[in-house]
Design a protein around this motif. Structure first.
Motif: not given
Length: 190
Positions: A39, A103, A106-108, A124-126, A128, A130, A132, A134
Motif C-alpha cells: 500500500t 485509489w 475508495g477515498c473519502r 483516508n482511502c482504501s 491494497r 483491506d 486503510l 491515510t
C-alpha cells in the motif's frame, strides 16, 4: 500439579480457548506486512514528481485481553513514512489529487481541522486488500512548507511485537524524531 501448571502457562501464552479462536480469524504478521508495504509503495509510486522519504516505522496495537483474562492474539498494525521533501501549501491540492487518482473512488473527502496556528488535513482511502491508507498534512502559519505523513493500517492481525516487522519500504527508521523536511525539489518546494 504439573498438568495444571502447564495448562496455566499455555493459557497465558495465548493458547486458551478464546485465543485459539483469535488464531483462526486473524491473518499472519507476514501477510499484514506485505499488504502494508504494498500500500505504501503504491502511494509513493503514484506521486510524480517523486518525493524523498524519511525511514518508516511499524506500530502494533494489541487488542485488550479477553473477558476471561487470557491475552488476545488480535492486533492492528500501522506502517508509516514521513515525507522528507519540502512541500509548499500551494502544492497540497496536487498531492491530494495524485493520491485520489491512485485509489479511485475508495477515498473519502479529506477532513480538515484547525488547532491554533496548525491546520491538519487527512485523506483516508482504501489501500491494497483491506488496508486503510491515510495521507496526513500538517501546515502552520509559521512555516513555508508542510509536513506530510503517509500511513497504512491493517486490522485483525495475529499479534507479533513491532520488531518482528523489520524495516519499512523506505529503509530503517531514523533515531528519535525526524527533522523538518530538508530536501528542496524544483516542483514541490516552490
Amino acid at each position: 500439579m504439573v498438568v495444571l501448571a502447564t495448562a496455566a502457562g499455555l493459557f497465558h501464552q495465548g493458547y486458551g480457548p478464546m485465543a485459539l479462536m483469535d488464531r483462526n480469524s486473524t491473518r499472519s504478521a507476514r501477510e499484514a506486512k506485505g499488504q502494508l508495504d504494498d500500500t505504501l509503495q503504491a502511494a509513493m509510486g503514484a506521486i510524480s514528481p517523486s518525493l524523498s522519504y524519511f525511514g518508516g516505522v511499524y506500530v502494533v496495537e494489541r487488542a485488550p485481553e479477553h473477558a476471561d483474562g487470557e491475552p488476545s492474539l488480535r492486533s492492528s498494525v500501522t506502517a508509516s513514512v514521513s515525507v522528507r521533501t519540502k512541500v509548499t501549501p500551494a502544492k497540497v491540492p496536487v498531492l491530494l489529487d495524485r493520491v485520489k487518482q491512485l485509489w479511485g473512488g475508495g477515498c473519502r473527502p479529506e477532513g480538515t481541522t484547525e488547532d491554533g496556528a496548525k491546520r491538519y488535513t487527512d485523506l483516508n482511502c482504501s489501500g491494497r486488500g483491506d488496508a486503510l491508507f491515510t495521507l496526513s498534512v500538517v501546515s502552520s502559519t509559521d512555516d513555508s512548507t508542510v509536513r506530510v505523513l503517509m500511513s497504512a493500517e491493517a486490522f485483525e492481525v495475529r499479534y507479533q511485537p513491532a520488531g518482528h516487522y523489520g524495516v519499512s519500504p523506505v529503509g530503517p527508521r531514523l533515531t528519535g524524531h525526524e527533522p523538518a523536511p530538508d530536501v528542496d525539489d524544483p516542483y514541490w518546494s516552490h
